[in-house]
Design an enzyme around this catalytic site. Structure first.
Site, PDB file in Angstrom:
ATOM      1  N   LYS A   1       0.717  -1.425  -0.035  1.00  0.00           N
ATOM      2  CA  LYS A   1       0.015  -0.088   0.088  1.00  0.00           C
ATOM      3  C   LYS A   1       0.900   1.464   0.129  1.00  0.00           C
ATOM      4  O   LYS A   1       1.843   1.386   0.746  1.00  0.00           O
ATOM      5  CB  LYS A   1      -0.753   0.103   1.231  1.00  0.00           C
ATOM      6  CG  LYS A   1      -2.101  -0.974   1.061  1.00  0.00           C
ATOM      7  CD  LYS A   1      -3.038  -0.662   0.167  1.00  0.00           C
ATOM      8  CE  LYS A   1      -4.247  -1.372   0.235  1.00  0.00           C
ATOM      9  NZ  LYS A   1      -5.271  -1.217  -1.143  1.00  0.00           N
TER      10      LYS A   1
ATOM     11  N   ASP B   1      -0.172  -0.221  -4.775  1.00  0.00           N
ATOM     12  CA  ASP B   1      -1.617   0.258  -4.712  1.00  0.00           C
ATOM     13  C   ASP B   1      -1.855   1.455  -3.900  1.00  0.00           C
ATOM     14  O   ASP B   1      -1.513   1.523  -2.698  1.00  0.00           O
ATOM     15  CB  ASP B   1      -2.569  -0.754  -4.349  1.00  0.00           C
ATOM     16  CG  ASP B   1      -4.084  -0.418  -4.090  1.00  0.00           C
ATOM     17  OD1 ASP B   1      -4.171   0.652  -4.852  1.00  0.00           O
ATOM     18  OD2 ASP B   1      -4.942  -1.253  -3.791  1.00  0.00           O
TER      19      ASP B   1
ATOM     20  N   GLU C   1      -1.208   0.031  -9.059  1.00  0.00           N
ATOM     21  CA  GLU C   1      -2.850   0.045  -8.957  1.00  0.00           C
ATOM     22  C   GLU C   1      -3.146   1.369  -8.632  1.00  0.00           C
ATOM     23  O   GLU C   1      -2.816   2.161  -7.417  1.00  0.00           O
ATOM     24  CB  GLU C   1      -3.386  -1.102  -7.854  1.00  0.00           C
ATOM     25  CG  GLU C   1      -4.550  -1.155  -7.769  1.00  0.00           C
ATOM     26  CD  GLU C   1      -5.041  -2.469  -7.081  1.00  0.00           C
ATOM     27  OE1 GLU C   1      -4.548  -3.615  -7.478  1.00  0.00           O
ATOM     28  OE2 GLU C   1      -5.884  -2.339  -6.053  1.00  0.00           O
TER      29      GLU C   1
ATOM     30  N   LYS D   1     -12.955  -7.877  -7.966  1.00  0.00           N
ATOM     31  CA  LYS D   1     -13.226  -8.349  -7.004  1.00  0.00           C
ATOM     32  C   LYS D   1     -14.630  -8.913  -6.698  1.00  0.00           C
ATOM     33  O   LYS D   1     -15.734  -8.121  -7.113  1.00  0.00           O
ATOM     34  CB  LYS D   1     -13.287  -6.938  -5.890  1.00  0.00           C
ATOM     35  CG  LYS D   1     -11.864  -6.350  -5.763  1.00  0.00           C
ATOM     36  CD  LYS D   1     -11.837  -5.223  -4.843  1.00  0.00           C
ATOM     37  CE  LYS D   1     -10.500  -4.818  -4.533  1.00  0.00           C
ATOM     38  NZ  LYS D   1     -10.438  -3.663  -3.840  1.00  0.00           N
TER      39      LYS D   1
ATOM     40  N   GLN E   1     -11.434  -7.459  -1.017  1.00  0.00           N
ATOM     41  CA  GLN E   1     -11.999  -6.085  -0.687  1.00  0.00           C
ATOM     42  C   GLN E   1     -12.091  -5.973   0.862  1.00  0.00           C
ATOM     43  O   GLN E   1     -12.959  -5.721   1.686  1.00  0.00           O
ATOM     44  CB  GLN E   1     -13.415  -6.226  -0.955  1.00  0.00           C
ATOM     45  CG  GLN E   1     -14.408  -4.854  -1.060  1.00  0.00           C
ATOM     46  CD  GLN E   1     -13.595  -3.706  -1.716  1.00  0.00           C
ATOM     47  OE1 GLN E   1     -14.015  -3.859  -3.113  1.00  0.00           O
ATOM     48  NE2 GLN E   1     -13.171  -3.016  -1.101  1.00  0.00           N
TER      49      GLN E   1
HETATM   50  C1  MUC Z   1      -7.535  -2.568  -2.339  1.00  0.00           C
HETATM   51  O1  MUC Z   1      -7.021  -3.258  -3.402  1.00  0.00           O
HETATM   52  O2  MUC Z   1      -7.763  -1.403  -2.737  1.00  0.00           O
HETATM   53  C2  MUC Z   1      -8.666  -1.289   0.270  1.00  0.00           C
HETATM   54  C3  MUC Z   1      -9.503  -0.174  -0.278  1.00  0.00           C
HETATM   55  C4  MUC Z   1     -10.621  -1.051  -1.046  1.00  0.00           C
HETATM   56  O3  MUC Z   1     -11.820  -0.558  -1.497  1.00  0.00           O
HETATM   57  O4  MUC Z   1     -10.091  -2.336  -1.155  1.00  0.00           O
HETATM   58  C5  MUC Z   1      -8.986  -2.308  -0.495  1.00  0.00           C
HETATM   59  C6  MUC Z   1      -7.938  -3.035  -1.288  1.00  0.00           C
HETATM   60 MG    MG Z   2      -6.953  -1.577  -4.705  1.00  0.00          MG
END
Ligand code: MUC
Ligand code: MG
Length: 367
Positions: free
Chosen positions: A162, A191, A217, A266, A294
């Site tokens: 992240k 991401d 991402e 997702k 998610q």
């Molecule tokens: C992700 O891939 O972003 C964090 C916020 C969301 O909507 O999903 C998670 C994981």
């Molecule tokens: Mg994401």
């Protein structure tokens, strides 16, 4: 097989290790267990994880939209007329995880009724997924320690890092520390959850060119229309659309507009029916997909694994299927396990979701 009852049960299970990222944080899994009952005594099960910071849904809104709008539409319909059911659901905009949970519960019923696993009904490509683990915000040394622990304990060698805090200091440094500690054999991608500007993202990607990232991402918002197109055109790696492409139509828009070059699928937000639409769109356009997370519990993870493993193109990359490891408990009678970096799908009819009644009684919030 007529639908006679739809339940939306709120439950809450704390996280042992909360996940933090640019658009929010999750400390407790406040999810909704969705059960669709039929006149033949079968029950389809799935879970909806509200993500207020992403879709605006809350536990309360999911329960309300299912109880007041969707359940009255579904009652009396056959659980097998999925397209007709979706025609009703689609009249209501938004509410993606509520709709997705209903869709997956219907597939669970279909599998139980046919005596076949949903993984096989969807495509049956393989029975397992390689797992990618999400590393949330923390000081760099803690992010490294977490990735090492996950690698050493579960054999996972793919990590989604992240980013989206301070690009030139915190984020790039954390990615560099992870690469140095984990070595070249580990796969890393990032991401941003829309946390950077296009110019920040471009510089950060340049600064990390030697780190061998596989994907980037959602580094900046899709609403930065021209800025994001500019960034994606310069990205050295495929640029994944996640929360900017939550439906097949949005996937088409982002890809054709040059604002993404890969897609996160997702099942928590597109269930199985719409996830197949998204997947087939990507396959037809020659675009890679990653099975995203998610921040799912074990029920949601089991669903994502069943879908990912069912399809060749969805099982090529490691799927984000390990978030449940950070929860203190879950509802399944038989917990999911990850071994050698791999999660196996459940065998047996339907999705193989068997809820532990004692755990449900303990964590449900409506009694
Ligand atoms: C992700 O891939 O972003 C964090 C916020 C969301 O909507 O999903 C998670 C994981
Ligand atoms: Mg994401």
């Amino acid at each position: 097989m007529k639908i006679v009852q739809v339940e939306a049960i709120p439950f809450a299970i704390p996280y042992a290790k909360p996940l933090e990222f640019a658009s929010g944080a999750v400390h407790t899994a406040e999810h909704v267990l969705v059960r669709v009952h039929t006149d033949e005594g079968l029950t389809g099960t799935a879970e909806a994880p509200p993500r207020p910071f992403t879709y605006g849904e809350t536990q309360e809104s999911i329960i309300a939209v299912i109880g007041k709008i969707f359940a009255p539409q579904l009652l009396g319909m056959s659980a097998l007329e999925r397209e007709a059911i979706h025609a009703h659901l689609d009249r209501t905009v938004g509410n993606p995880t509520a709709k997705a949970a209903l869709d997956m519960a219907l597939w669970d019923l279909l599998g139980q009724c046919a005596g076949l696993p949903v993984n096989g009904l969807l495509g049956g490509c393989t029975d397992r997924m390689r797992v990618s683990h999400m590393v949330g915000f923390a000081p760099a040394e803690q992010m490294v320690a977490e990735a090492q622990r996950i690698r050493d304990t579960y054999g996972i060698t793919t990590f989604k890092v992240k980013v989206g805090r301070q690009p030139y200091t915190l984020d790039v440094a954390a990615c560099r520390a992870l690469r140095e500690a984990l070595g070249p054999g580990v796969e890393l991608y990032i991401d941003g959850n829309r946390g950077w500007s296009p110019s920040d993202a471009a510089r950060a990607l340049r600064d990390m060119e030697d780190l061998g990232l596989t994907f980037a991402e959602e580094l900046c918002p899709a609403d930065d229309v021209l800025g994001r197109r500019w960034l994606v055109a310069r990205s050295p790696v495929p640029f994944i659309a996640d929360e900017s492409a939550t439906r097949a139509a949005e996937v088409t828009r982002e890809l054709l507009g040059g604002s993404a070059t890969a897609i996160s699928i997702k099942t928590a937000r597109t269930g199985f029916t719409a996830s197949q639409r998204v997947l087939h769109t990507c396959e037809a356009l020659g675009v890679e997909v990653v099975m995203g997370n998610q921040i799912d519990g074990q029920i949601g993870t089991l669903c994502a694994a069943a879908f990912g493993a069912a399809h060749r193109s969805a099982s090529l990359h490691a799927g984000e299927l390990s978030n449940f490891l950070d929860m203190t408990d879950d509802l399944l009678t038989e917990p999911l396990t990850i071994e050698n970096g791999t999660l196996r799908v459940r065998e047996g009819a339907g999705l193989g979701i068997d809820i532990d009644p004692g755990k449900l009684a303990r964590y449900r919030q409506d009694r």
